[in-house]
Enzyme design. Sequence first.
Site, PDB file in Angstrom:
ATOM      1  N   ASP A   1       0.841  -1.189   0.000  1.00  0.00           N
ATOM      2  CA  ASP A   1       0.000   0.000   0.000  1.00  0.00           C
ATOM      3  C   ASP A   1       0.886   1.253   0.000  1.00  0.00           C
ATOM      4  O   ASP A   1       2.126   1.141   0.079  1.00  0.00           O
ATOM      5  CB  ASP A   1      -0.898  -0.051   1.253  1.00  0.00           C
TER       6      ASP A   1
ATOM      7  N   ASP B   1     -10.894   2.606  -2.912  1.00  0.00           N
ATOM      8  CA  ASP B   1     -11.307   1.362  -2.250  1.00  0.00           C
ATOM      9  C   ASP B   1     -12.770   1.042  -2.533  1.00  0.00           C
ATOM     10  O   ASP B   1     -13.628   1.923  -2.516  1.00  0.00           O
ATOM     11  CB  ASP B   1     -11.189   1.515  -0.724  1.00  0.00           C
TER      12      ASP B   1
HETATM   13  C1  GLA Z   1      -6.056   1.319   1.927  1.00  0.00           C
HETATM   14  C2  GLA Z   1      -6.193   0.257   0.836  1.00  0.00           C
HETATM   15  C3  GLA Z   1      -7.227  -0.766   1.240  1.00  0.00           C
HETATM   16  C4  GLA Z   1      -6.812  -1.416   2.545  1.00  0.00           C
HETATM   17  C5  GLA Z   1      -6.617  -0.345   3.613  1.00  0.00           C
HETATM   18  C6  GLA Z   1      -6.017  -0.900   4.890  1.00  0.00           C
HETATM   19  O1  GLA Z   1      -7.209   2.081   2.059  1.00  0.00           O
HETATM   20  O2  GLA Z   1      -6.546   0.842  -0.394  1.00  0.00           O
HETATM   21  O3  GLA Z   1      -7.379  -1.748   0.237  1.00  0.00           O
HETATM   22  O4  GLA Z   1      -5.632  -2.122   2.355  1.00  0.00           O
HETATM   23  O5  GLA Z   1      -5.752   0.699   3.158  1.00  0.00           O
HETATM   24  O6  GLA Z   1      -5.800   0.063   5.860  1.00  0.00           O
END
Ligand code: GLA
Length: 442
Positions: free
Chosen positions: A158, A219
């Site tokens: 990430d 997300d």
């Molecule tokens: C980000 C990512 C998600 C998840 C969260 C975890 O938002 O895009 O897919 O991994 O972090 O904190």
Amino acid sequence: MKLLPVIFLLALTSATSALDNGLMRTPPMGWMSWERFRCNIDCENDPKNCISENLFRDMADRLAEDGWKEMGYDHVMIDDCWSSMLRDKDGRLQPDPQRFPGGIAKLARYLHDRGLKLGIYGDLGTHTCGGYPGTTLDKIETDAQTFASWGVDFLKLDGCYSNEEEQQKGYPLMSKALNATGRPIGYSCSWPAYRGGLPPSVNYTLLGEICNLWRNYDDIQDSWDSVQDITDWFFDNQETLQPEAGPGRWNDPDMLIIGNFGLSVDQSRSQMALWAIMAAPLIMSNDLRTLSSEARAILQNRAAIAINQDPMGVQGRRLLQERSQIEVYWRPLSQSASALVFLSRRQDMPYRYHTSLAKFNYTAGSYEAYDVFTGKTLSGLSANTEFTVFINPSGVVMWYVYPKMHYEQPQDDGRYPYVRQKYRMSSSLRFHKPRVVPPSLL
Ligand code: GLA
């Protein structure tokens, strides 16, 4: 004369290719914790649903025992909130000792014993998005080595709490560091999602060389709105994104939320169909212990999975957005087959959509269409045959279309011989000699 070897070398090194780890030649499949279980670390009050080794073992059992693994869903992926708030005395990441008392290596063995693979989550930056220790540039090699020593098979990296420059250095460095471990580790880069997902801020050529997949956009959340927002973004930007995908290198519109709370049965079929058209990773985030039979049937639909996993690995496209709010999506598949999805964005009642294959530029010939969600086959279709599909509001009709035997042979240069020039996409793809297809697919 002396220049020749140099030119040859340059030609070799500059060729666009996927990350050379041989992994994920078709989109990865499996299960991941984030969308459904988030950062629930309250094991005292919610032991069944908190981020702990028990949760991942439970999901591994379900994948192994409920037919998922055979369908290709073979990864169990730990997302954020697995680690301790502190690195160990040697500067290595370590799992939270209360929630992962057996450690990650033991969990990896548990999965490997069942023919499954383990994915883990890291974050290039000072902290993960959930506030756990991140991987700063100086920790990249240590973390790659740690993951490899535990027997991890996949890393989602990430990008919270890092800047553009750190990302520019860090994502390629991690790719090298993973390679240097000697362990094949699939690599998912969230980099483009932190840079707006589009060129010039995002260099997809480079991403294809260093990552197996990448999150391009926001997300996913547990709602149809979220699915629509994501798919609109991906298809609105298809000119940019579609050519970047291929074996070993995939755009990732995020997890499948089928089986949770936000989608109706029709909307669940729509997500499955669109993810298949997009050649998207099929990574579920749901509770496999309590899944409804409808959700299971959709996620385990053989034809939808076969379309998603087509070996040619060409991402599909949106062909049409009708004024009637019907949209048509298409993906070319191996053996001269193709997938068509008719999606209704309407909110009133089932819509009777009247059309023909010729409207989607299919060339003359005789076709059959297998309806992915009803299991019925329509034969005797020619390009000009008019037909009507009934599409439910926010639902789809999905077809696997293949030419009937005894059709004309393709032209020598014909890559998608049944579709006219307009929709030819990648120059690197070769036409596969057609065979009779459906039995193996279905
Ligand atoms: C980000 C990512 C998600 C998840 C969260 C975890 O938002 O895009 O897919 O991994 O972090 O904190």
